[in-house]
Design a protein around this motif. Sequence first.
Motif, mmCIF file in Angstrom:
data_model
loop_
_atom_site.group_PDB
_atom_site.id
_atom_site.type_symbol
_atom_site.label_atom_id
_atom_site.label_comp_id
_atom_site.label_asym_id
_atom_site.label_seq_id
_atom_site.Cartn_x
_atom_site.Cartn_y
_atom_site.Cartn_z
ATOM 1 N N ALA A 21 0.814 -1.226 0.000
ATOM 2 C CA ALA A 21 0.000 0.000 0.000
ATOM 3 C C ALA A 21 0.844 1.270 0.000
ATOM 4 N N ARG A 33 -2.444 0.420 7.314
ATOM 5 C CA ARG A 33 -2.001 0.389 8.721
ATOM 6 C C ARG A 33 -1.342 1.668 9.191
ATOM 7 N N THR A 188 5.577 -2.027 1.879
ATOM 8 C CA THR A 188 4.725 -3.021 2.528
ATOM 9 C C THR A 188 5.212 -3.263 3.950
ATOM 10 N N SER A 189 4.251 -3.450 4.862
ATOM 11 C CA SER A 189 4.610 -3.712 6.261
ATOM 12 C C SER A 189 5.087 -5.153 6.411
ATOM 13 N N ASN A 213 11.324 1.761 2.199
ATOM 14 C CA ASN A 213 10.216 2.071 3.113
ATOM 15 C C ASN A 213 10.731 3.093 4.119
HETATM 16 N N1 APR Z 1 6.607 4.985 0.321
HETATM 17 C C1 APR Z 1 6.971 3.735 0.716
HETATM 18 N N2 APR Z 1 6.418 3.104 1.785
HETATM 19 C C2 APR Z 1 5.448 3.767 2.455
HETATM 20 C C3 APR Z 1 5.024 5.071 2.112
HETATM 21 C C4 APR Z 1 5.636 5.672 0.989
HETATM 22 N N3 APR Z 1 5.273 6.902 0.593
HETATM 23 N N4 APR Z 1 4.045 5.449 2.993
HETATM 24 C C5 APR Z 1 3.872 4.410 3.843
HETATM 25 N N5 APR Z 1 4.720 3.416 3.536
HETATM 26 C C6 APR Z 1 4.854 2.098 4.167
HETATM 27 C C7 APR Z 1 4.497 2.020 5.628
HETATM 28 O O1 APR Z 1 5.653 2.294 6.414
HETATM 29 C C8 APR Z 1 4.064 0.549 5.759
HETATM 30 O O2 APR Z 1 5.200 -0.256 6.023
HETATM 31 O O3 APR Z 1 3.910 1.279 3.507
HETATM 32 C C9 APR Z 1 3.554 0.193 4.357
HETATM 33 C C10 APR Z 1 2.055 0.022 4.296
HETATM 34 O O4 APR Z 1 1.764 -1.135 5.032
HETATM 35 P P1 APR Z 1 0.259 -1.669 5.079
HETATM 36 O O5 APR Z 1 -0.652 -0.499 5.283
HETATM 37 O O6 APR Z 1 0.252 -2.815 6.040
HETATM 38 O O7 APR Z 1 -0.044 -2.192 3.617
HETATM 39 P P2 APR Z 1 0.402 -3.580 3.015
HETATM 40 O O8 APR Z 1 1.729 -3.998 3.565
HETATM 41 O O9 APR Z 1 0.290 -3.449 1.552
HETATM 42 O O10 APR Z 1 -0.740 -4.573 3.548
HETATM 43 C C11 APR Z 1 -0.683 -5.883 2.998
HETATM 44 O O11 APR Z 1 -2.751 -6.485 4.053
HETATM 45 O O12 APR Z 1 -4.617 -5.387 4.580
HETATM 46 C C12 APR Z 1 -4.149 -6.414 3.803
HETATM 47 O O13 APR Z 1 -4.748 -7.210 1.673
HETATM 48 C C13 APR Z 1 -4.353 -6.061 2.371
HETATM 49 O O14 APR Z 1 -2.754 -5.959 0.572
HETATM 50 C C14 APR Z 1 -2.973 -5.614 1.929
HETATM 51 C C15 APR Z 1 -2.067 -6.427 2.826
#
Ligand code: APR
Length: 241
Positions: A21, A33, A188-189, A213
């Motif tokens: 995300a 998150r 991604t987290s 990240n």
């Molecule tokens: N550039 C890079 N990373 C970023 C930015 C940015 N501008 N802004 C935020 N982040 C990072 C955050 O630090 C976090 O580690 O993006 C990550 C977002 O993590 P999540 O919100 O957990 O999203 P994601 O990892 O894609 O979630 C995985 O979980 O909810 C389910 O199916 C859903 O695909 C999703 C999956």
Amino acid sequence: MLEALRETVRAARAITVLSGAGMSAESGVPTFRDALTGLWARFDPQQLATEEAFRRDPRLVWDWYAERREAIARVGPNAGHLALAGFQQRHPGRLTVITQNVDGLHQRAGSPGVLALHGNIADDRWLEAPRACCGQGPIASGRPPHCPACGNLRRPAVVWFGEMLPEAELEAAQAAAEGCDLMLVVGTSGEVYPAAGLASVARRAGARVVIVNPHETALDNVAHQWLRQTAAVALPALLAD
Ligand code: APR
């Protein structure tokens, strides 16, 4: 650090990107998150992104996805998406994008062959196995739309918690992780499997794993290097020829 990483990119025969995300944050799409903007901060994920939740309250879940669809339709790919697509166009076959995102922004940026592990929020499918009547005539509008003959509901064609990932995409993603010599884990987290497990697959296969990240992630211990920058800043710098 950046110069060394640019050299690593230049030297890489096959690059695989695993995005989450955070890749779309700079397009204005809230991540799940992030405390301030994360969608989950406002909702309990189990309330919305599961089949049980949809069966319990189809209108609530349908409306939440409709709101996200409208928000995503108003934004566009950011410099990070465009940097990836540009690299793929200049170096055909050298870079594969695997994404957990359902916003379709990699595809809209022009990336070919995107492996979308969690589906696409713009697509719907039938909730129950479709019968002969489903889709014969026009689908009845509503929240959610449904089959006028048997009442079968339309649901977002995304992968909900507890659901299986699309097999073909997952297999191709495994192969891309095993076959690359560089994996960029972007935005991604790293908390949701099996997607997050692809970083370890790449590491075990001998690839160099680099995290892009601004914050720490659950995959930091799998990586060789950590670029504490955002996707829209780091990727254009890393991928410029
Ligand atoms: N550039 C890079 N990373 C970023 C930015 C940015 N501008 N802004 C935020 N982040 C990072 C955050 O630090 C976090 O580690 O993006 C990550 C977002 O993590 P999540 O919100 O957990 O999203 P994601 O990892 O894609 O979630 C995985 O979980 O909810 C389910 O199916 C859903 O695909 C999703 C999956």
